[in-house]
Write a protein that holds these residues in place. Structure first.
Motif, PDB file in Angstrom:
ATOM      1  N   LEU A  19       0.836  -1.204   0.000  1.00  0.00           N
ATOM      2  CA  LEU A  19       0.000   0.000   0.000  1.00  0.00           C
ATOM      3  C   LEU A  19       0.867   1.250   0.000  1.00  0.00           C
ATOM      4  N   ASP A  20       1.959   1.209   0.748  1.00  0.00           N
ATOM      5  CA  ASP A  20       2.892   2.333   0.766  1.00  0.00           C
ATOM      6  C   ASP A  20       3.467   2.571  -0.625  1.00  0.00           C
ATOM      7  N   LEU A  21       3.842   1.493  -1.313  1.00  0.00           N
ATOM      8  CA  LEU A  21       4.399   1.628  -2.661  1.00  0.00           C
ATOM      9  C   LEU A  21       3.349   2.079  -3.670  1.00  0.00           C
ATOM     10  N   TYR A  22       2.111   1.667  -3.456  1.00  0.00           N
ATOM     11  CA  TYR A  22       1.024   2.127  -4.325  1.00  0.00           C
ATOM     12  C   TYR A  22       0.677   3.598  -4.085  1.00  0.00           C
ATOM     13  N   GLY A  23       1.129   4.143  -2.956  1.00  0.00           N
ATOM     14  CA  GLY A  23       0.794   5.524  -2.609  1.00  0.00           C
ATOM     15  C   GLY A  23      -0.564   5.656  -1.973  1.00  0.00           C
ATOM     16  N   VAL A  24      -1.029   4.597  -1.320  1.00  0.00           N
ATOM     17  CA  VAL A  24      -2.354   4.585  -0.690  1.00  0.00           C
ATOM     18  C   VAL A  24      -2.230   4.990   0.771  1.00  0.00           C
ATOM     19  N   ASP A  25      -3.013   5.973   1.194  1.00  0.00           N
ATOM     20  CA  ASP A  25      -3.023   6.395   2.589  1.00  0.00           C
ATOM     21  C   ASP A  25      -3.902   5.450   3.402  1.00  0.00           C
ATOM     22  N   PHE A  26      -3.394   5.021   4.548  1.00  0.00           N
ATOM     23  CA  PHE A  26      -4.174   4.143   5.411  1.00  0.00           C
ATOM     24  C   PHE A  26      -3.694   4.273   6.844  1.00  0.00           C
ATOM     25  N   GLU A  27      -4.540   3.866   7.760  1.00  0.00           N
ATOM     26  CA  GLU A  27      -4.203   3.819   9.177  1.00  0.00           C
ATOM     27  C   GLU A  27      -3.959   2.364   9.546  1.00  0.00           C
ATOM     28  N   HIS A  28      -2.853   2.113  10.227  1.00  0.00           N
ATOM     29  CA  HIS A  28      -2.554   0.751  10.657  1.00  0.00           C
ATOM     30  C   HIS A  28      -3.030   0.545  12.092  1.00  0.00           C
ATOM     31  N   LEU A  29      -3.888  -0.462  12.283  1.00  0.00           N
ATOM     32  CA  LEU A  29      -4.359  -0.826  13.614  1.00  0.00           C
ATOM     33  C   LEU A  29      -3.698  -2.154  14.002  1.00  0.00           C
ATOM     34  N   PRO A  30      -2.693  -2.118  14.880  1.00  0.00           N
ATOM     35  CA  PRO A  30      -1.947  -3.331  15.220  1.00  0.00           C
ATOM     36  C   PRO A  30      -2.685  -4.212  16.226  1.00  0.00           C
ATOM     37  N   LEU A  31      -3.724  -4.865  15.751  1.00  0.00           N
ATOM     38  CA  LEU A  31      -4.496  -5.756  16.613  1.00  0.00           C
ATOM     39  C   LEU A  31      -4.104  -7.205  16.343  1.00  0.00           C
ATOM     40  N   SER A  32      -4.028  -7.976  17.417  1.00  0.00           N
ATOM     41  CA  SER A  32      -3.636  -9.380  17.321  1.00  0.00           C
ATOM     42  C   SER A  32      -4.866 -10.278  17.260  1.00  0.00           C
ATOM     43  N   VAL A  33      -4.766 -11.343  16.462  1.00  0.00           N
ATOM     44  CA  VAL A  33      -5.864 -12.316  16.407  1.00  0.00           C
ATOM     45  C   VAL A  33      -5.890 -13.153  17.678  1.00  0.00           C
ATOM     46  N   ARG A 183      20.155 -12.167  -0.338  1.00  0.00           N
ATOM     47  CA  ARG A 183      20.496 -10.926  -1.041  1.00  0.00           C
ATOM     48  C   ARG A 183      19.230 -10.128  -1.362  1.00  0.00           C
ATOM     49  N   ASN A 184      18.196 -10.824  -1.829  1.00  0.00           N
ATOM     50  CA  ASN A 184      16.939 -10.151  -2.150  1.00  0.00           C
ATOM     51  C   ASN A 184      16.341  -9.498  -0.904  1.00  0.00           C
ATOM     52  N   ALA A 185      16.364 -10.215   0.211  1.00  0.00           N
ATOM     53  CA  ALA A 185      15.809  -9.669   1.452  1.00  0.00           C
ATOM     54  C   ALA A 185      16.644  -8.502   1.969  1.00  0.00           C
ATOM     55  N   ASP A 186      17.967  -8.644   1.920  1.00  0.00           N
ATOM     56  CA  ASP A 186      18.829  -7.559   2.398  1.00  0.00           C
ATOM     57  C   ASP A 186      18.578  -6.274   1.615  1.00  0.00           C
ATOM     58  N   LEU A 187      18.418  -6.401   0.313  1.00  0.00           N
ATOM     59  CA  LEU A 187      18.166  -5.234  -0.536  1.00  0.00           C
ATOM     60  C   LEU A 187      16.811  -4.616  -0.209  1.00  0.00           C
ATOM     61  N   ALA A 188      15.800  -5.470  -0.102  1.00  0.00           N
ATOM     62  CA  ALA A 188      14.451  -4.967   0.164  1.00  0.00           C
ATOM     63  C   ALA A 188      14.346  -4.313   1.534  1.00  0.00           C
ATOM     64  N   GLU A 189      14.976  -4.900   2.531  1.00  0.00           N
ATOM     65  CA  GLU A 189      14.856  -4.380   3.894  1.00  0.00           C
ATOM     66  C   GLU A 189      15.493  -2.999   4.049  1.00  0.00           C
ATOM     67  N   GLN A 190      16.293  -2.578   3.065  1.00  0.00           N
ATOM     68  CA  GLN A 190      16.866  -1.237   3.103  1.00  0.00           C
ATOM     69  C   GLN A 190      15.888  -0.177   2.596  1.00  0.00           C
ATOM     70  N   HIS A 191      14.834  -0.616   1.916  1.00  0.00           N
ATOM     71  CA  HIS A 191      13.875   0.323   1.345  1.00  0.00           C
ATOM     72  C   HIS A 191      13.069   0.996   2.462  1.00  0.00           C
ATOM     73  N   SER A 192      12.715   2.241   2.234  1.00  0.00           N
ATOM     74  CA  SER A 192      12.007   3.008   3.264  1.00  0.00           C
ATOM     75  C   SER A 192      10.680   2.368   3.656  1.00  0.00           C
TER      76      SER A 192
END
Length: 200
Positions: A19-33, A183-192
């Motif tokens: 959603l962040d990459l799509y540019g969609v604004d949203f509110e995150h509610l960190p609720l656990s199942v 390598r793929n994960a290391d690269l991705a985890e650097q993204h904002s």
């Protein structure tokens, strides 16, 4: 718009990052199942994470269905899946492997954390672990030649799931045997977007 669920779920995290990459604004509610089941059930009685509540109160469930909706809405320059049939089939193949690895990781975690130790079924754990390794072995081969765009839906999901497995089952996978996935994960985890919606 509200995204409900904990970021330690790879399904919630892949939706948040997408959603962040799509540019969609949203509110995150960190609720656990688990720990906030009742509060979660007031938003979605099914208590399935991720749950996304749209602005018109439509409730979407399942990460792939949520992302399918936003992929359809995204302008061409923000789409995370290729448009040509052959390229799309390739990325869907990767997505299937990554989501299978995620599912098998969750099954192993639940088996150990939710089932009493005296009731653990070792043949089942061995089978699921074998499926997990098979999924990652296939992904490792597919990521030998990484795409020019590092954050496609396939590569970002592979990164999210790999990080999830490392976080939840640090002794289950020999990371040195999967250099392309690492390598793929290391690269991705650097993204904002990944840093913004960190697993920890």
């Amino acid at each position: 718009m509200k995204l409900v669920g904990m970021l330690d779920s790879p399904y919630v995290r892949r939706v948040a990052i997408s959603l962040d990459l799509y540019g969609v604004d949203f509110e995150h509610l960190p609720l656990s199942v688990f720990s906030t089941f009742k509060e979660f059930s007031k938003i979605n009685p099914v208590v399935k994470a991720p749950t996304l509540v749209l602005d018109d109160s439509t409730t979407l469930m399942d990460s792939s269905l949520i992302l399918d909706y936003f992929e359809h809405l995204a302008p061409a320059e923000k789409k995370l899946l290729p448009q040509s049939p052959a390229a799309r089939a390739h990325d869907l193949q990767l997505l299937g492997l990554a989501l299978a690895a995620s599912e098998k990781t969750v099954q192993i975690v639940y088996e150990h954390k939710l089932r009493p130790s005296e009731k653990l079924h070792e043949p089942w754990i061995e089978r699921v672990t074998g499926q997990l390794l098979a999924a990652y072995s296939a992904l490792e081969k597919q990521l030998a030649n990484p795409p020019s765009e590092p954050l496609t839906q396939a590569t970002l999901t592979a990164a999210v799931v790999w990080s999830f497995t490392q976080h939840m089952l640090p002794d289950a996978i020999n990371t040195e045997a999967f250099p392309n996935l690492q390598r793929n994960a290391d690269l991705a985890e650097q993204h904002s977007a990944f840093r913004k919606y960190s697993i920890e």
